[in-house]
Write a protein that holds these residues in place. Structure first.
Motif, mmCIF file in Angstrom:
data_model
loop_
_atom_site.group_PDB
_atom_site.id
_atom_site.type_symbol
_atom_site.label_atom_id
_atom_site.label_comp_id
_atom_site.label_asym_id
_atom_site.label_seq_id
_atom_site.Cartn_x
_atom_site.Cartn_y
_atom_site.Cartn_z
ATOM 1 N N GLY A 176 15.693 -2.029 10.386
ATOM 2 C CA GLY A 176 15.102 -3.034 11.273
ATOM 3 C C GLY A 176 15.842 -3.134 12.591
ATOM 4 N N ARG A 177 17.183 -3.096 12.510
ATOM 5 C CA ARG A 177 17.972 -3.153 13.756
ATOM 6 C C ARG A 177 17.692 -1.944 14.629
ATOM 7 N NH1 ARG A 177 21.912 -5.313 10.202
ATOM 8 N NH2 ARG A 177 22.817 -3.224 9.893
ATOM 9 N N ALA A 178 17.550 -0.800 14.003
ATOM 10 C CA ALA A 178 17.258 0.409 14.771
ATOM 11 C C ALA A 178 15.911 0.292 15.464
ATOM 12 C CB ALA A 178 17.286 1.628 13.854
ATOM 13 N N ASP A 179 14.923 -0.276 14.755
ATOM 14 C CA ASP A 179 13.613 -0.457 15.373
ATOM 15 C C ASP A 179 13.702 -1.392 16.584
ATOM 16 O OD1 ASP A 179 12.480 1.226 13.541
ATOM 17 O OD2 ASP A 179 11.841 -0.386 12.178
ATOM 18 N N ALA A 199 8.560 -8.358 14.011
ATOM 19 C CA ALA A 199 9.123 -9.537 13.329
ATOM 20 C C ALA A 199 8.395 -9.802 12.050
ATOM 21 C CB ALA A 199 9.038 -10.751 14.270
ATOM 22 N N SER A 200 7.039 -9.585 12.106
ATOM 23 C CA SER A 200 6.255 -9.809 10.880
ATOM 24 C C SER A 200 6.635 -8.800 9.815
ATOM 25 C CB SER A 200 4.759 -9.704 11.213
ATOM 26 O OG SER A 200 3.987 -9.871 10.036
ATOM 27 N N ALA A 235 9.501 -7.341 4.957
ATOM 28 C CA ALA A 235 10.510 -6.505 4.281
ATOM 29 C C ALA A 235 11.616 -7.373 3.725
ATOM 30 C CB ALA A 235 11.095 -5.483 5.268
ATOM 31 N N ALA A 236 12.021 -8.392 4.530
ATOM 32 C CA ALA A 236 13.068 -9.289 4.020
ATOM 33 C C ALA A 236 12.584 -10.045 2.806
ATOM 34 C CB ALA A 236 13.489 -10.266 5.134
ATOM 35 N N SER A 237 11.287 -10.411 2.840
ATOM 36 C CA SER A 237 10.736 -11.139 1.683
ATOM 37 C C SER A 237 10.736 -10.254 0.452
ATOM 38 C CB SER A 237 9.311 -11.612 2.007
ATOM 39 O OG SER A 237 8.749 -12.270 0.888
ATOM 40 N N ASP A 238 10.277 -8.993 0.635
ATOM 41 C CA ASP A 238 10.269 -8.065 -0.520
ATOM 42 C C ASP A 238 11.670 -7.787 -1.013
ATOM 43 O OD1 ASP A 238 7.561 -7.945 -0.274
ATOM 44 O OD2 ASP A 238 7.565 -6.086 0.933
#
Length: 292
Positions: A213-216, A250-251, A256-259
């Protein structure tokens, strides 16, 4: 055919098949040649014994002839001494010796005839052995040439036992290689999906997803900078696209954070309410960042 006859026939047929496989024609030819040479040696030994026997008879005949001369002298001496009785006895011994000499001469003549026959047979056997030796060497050369040609043909066509073993070994090696390649690919796939953990790395599946995510976000930031350099008109459209992309990122990150949180709950058996509270805080932070 009775039971014993059938059993005997089967045993003989099996033994014959085994012997055919084990037989080496070159060895058989050499053995036959040696057997013929042994027969020749037997003939030579027999001939030597016969000649020796004949010589012994000839020596005995010569001794008897000497005795005949001796008995003649004895008879003459007895008559000179007027001993007719001694002369008669000497002549009787002479006649006995002459009969023995005649018998020995017949035996010697018979032995000479046998010797002549054996010498002729020996000569014939020697010629036969010599012809067989020439034929044997020719047959051995032909057989060895045919055997070499057969080995080359089997090697070229791959129908020989050794080449068949080589072919099976290659097939097994290919199967083993394909199996190892498939296993390696499966391990790589499972590791990338996070099913298997890298034992030499401190990161887990959550850390890897957060790093992605940070890379994105970093990529999107660099793209925003490039869009801003294109000018004022294009910057407006770019800002809208950036905002939309940031919202989607962000969505996606939130999902992904939720999963990831759900998976962490199942693995660690922590309090679901606490996890949900932390996730809510993360969503609010992401929304603040998006608004800003």
């Amino acid at each position: 055919m009775g039971l014993l006859s059938r059993a005997s026939y089967v045993v003989r047929s099996k033994l014959n098949a085994v012997l055919n496989r084990a037989e080496d024609p070159t060895e058989t030819l050499d053995y036959s040649y040696e057997q013929m040479r042994d027969e020749l040696k037997d003939v030579e030994r027999g001939l030597a014994d016969l000649v020796a026997q004949k010589k012994r008879l000839e020596v005995q005949r010569e001794r008897l002839q000497e005795n005949v001369e001796k008995h003649n002298e004895q008879a003459r001496e007895a008559m000179r001494q007027d001993r007719e009785d001694l002369a008669r006895r000497a002549l009787e011994k002479k006649q006995s010796k002459l009969a023995s000499i005649e018998e020995m001469e017949e035996q010697i003549a018979s032995l000479e005839s046998t010797q002549s026959d054996l010498e002729e047979k020996k000569s014939q056997l020697q010629e036969r052995i010599e012809r067989f030796r020439t034929k044997k060497e020719t047959m051995k050369a032909r057989y060895e040439a045919a055997e070499a040609q057969n080995r080359v043909s089997e090697a070229m066509t791959g129908v020989g036992d050794e080449m068949a073993d080589v072919g099976r070994a290659v097939e097994r090696a290919e199967e083993r290689t394909e199996e190892m390649e498939a296993r390696a690919a499966a391990m790589d796939e499972l590791t990338e999906r996070g099913v298997l953990e890298d034992q030499f790395s401190d990161e887990d599946a959550i850390d890897r997803e957060l790093s992605a995510g940070r890379a994105d976000r970093e990529v999107e930031a660099e793209l925003e900078t490039l869009r801003a350099e294109r000018g004022t008109d294009t910057s407006k459209g770019t800002e809208r696209e950036t905002n939309a992309s940031a919202s989607e990122a962000a969505s996606d990150e939130t999902d992904a954070a939720s999963d990831t949180a759900d998976a962490a709950v199942e693995e660690s058996n922590v309090d679901e309410s606490a996890v949900e509270a932390e996730l809510e805080e993360l969503r609010e932070e992401e929304e603040d960042d998006s608004t800003a």
